[in-house]
Design a protein around this motif. Sequence first.
Motif, PDB file in Angstrom:
ATOM      1  N   THR A 293       0.835  -1.198   0.000  1.00 45.93           N
ATOM      2  CA  THR A 293       0.000   0.000   0.000  1.00 45.93           C
ATOM      3  C   THR A 293       0.870   1.248   0.000  1.00 45.93           C
ATOM      4  N   LEU A 294       1.914   1.257   0.827  1.00 47.86           N
ATOM      5  CA  LEU A 294       2.838   2.396   0.834  1.00 47.86           C
ATOM      6  C   LEU A 294       3.533   2.544  -0.510  1.00 47.86           C
TER       7      LEU A 294
ATOM      8  N   ASN B 296       2.389   1.629  -3.377  1.00 43.39           N
ATOM      9  CA  ASN B 296       1.402   2.111  -4.348  1.00 43.39           C
ATOM     10  C   ASN B 296       1.156   3.606  -4.207  1.00 43.39           C
ATOM     11  N   ARG B 297       1.413   4.173  -3.052  1.00 42.46           N
ATOM     12  CA  ARG B 297       1.308   5.622  -2.907  1.00 42.46           C
ATOM     13  C   ARG B 297       2.436   6.310  -3.664  1.00 42.46           C
ATOM     14  N   LEU B 298       3.596   5.664  -3.723  1.00 41.69           N
ATOM     15  CA  LEU B 298       4.727   6.221  -4.463  1.00 41.69           C
ATOM     16  C   LEU B 298       4.508   6.093  -5.969  1.00 41.69           C
TER      17      LEU B 298
ATOM     18  N   PRO C 221       1.385   4.735  -8.103  1.00 42.61           N
ATOM     19  CA  PRO C 221       0.042   4.149  -8.129  1.00 42.61           C
ATOM     20  C   PRO C 221      -0.080   3.021  -9.153  1.00 42.61           C
TER      21      PRO C 221
ATOM     22  N   ALA D 128       9.452   1.250   0.809  1.00 44.72           N
ATOM     23  CA  ALA D 128       8.333   1.230   1.751  1.00 44.72           C
ATOM     24  C   ALA D 128       8.743   0.607   3.085  1.00 44.72           C
TER      25      ALA D 128
ATOM     26  N   GLU E  20      10.580   3.103   5.086  1.00 47.68           N
ATOM     27  CA  GLU E  20       9.665   4.073   5.677  1.00 47.68           C
ATOM     28  C   GLU E  20       9.051   3.516   6.967  1.00 47.68           C
TER      29      GLU E  20
END
Length: 95
Positions: free
Chosen positions: A38-39, A41-43, A45, A71, A74
């Motif tokens: 998910t993280l 995919n934020r970077l 999409p 990710a 992070e």
Amino acid sequence: MTGEECFARFHQKLKATENRALRNFNKLDENFKFVVMTLANRLVPGAFRADEVGQPFEYFDVERRRLIIQAMNEITRWGSILPRRFSPHECIVAK
């Protein structure tokens, strides 16, 4: 299996255990992998699909592995920011 094939397989497995990103990603559960993806995919999409959540590190190409590592780094940073645990009693806010 010949001795040379055995040595090659041993060496390959040894190299896989030296890869900390691979080892840590693969040993953790699907909830962790979901958060990591998910993280990522934020970077970028759309880099990961929901049906890929259970896949091992080796399944992904090099570019998506880089996103996974970014990710996970992070999440590691969050560990140094947050305290150990929160009490469930902290749901009450003083007026």
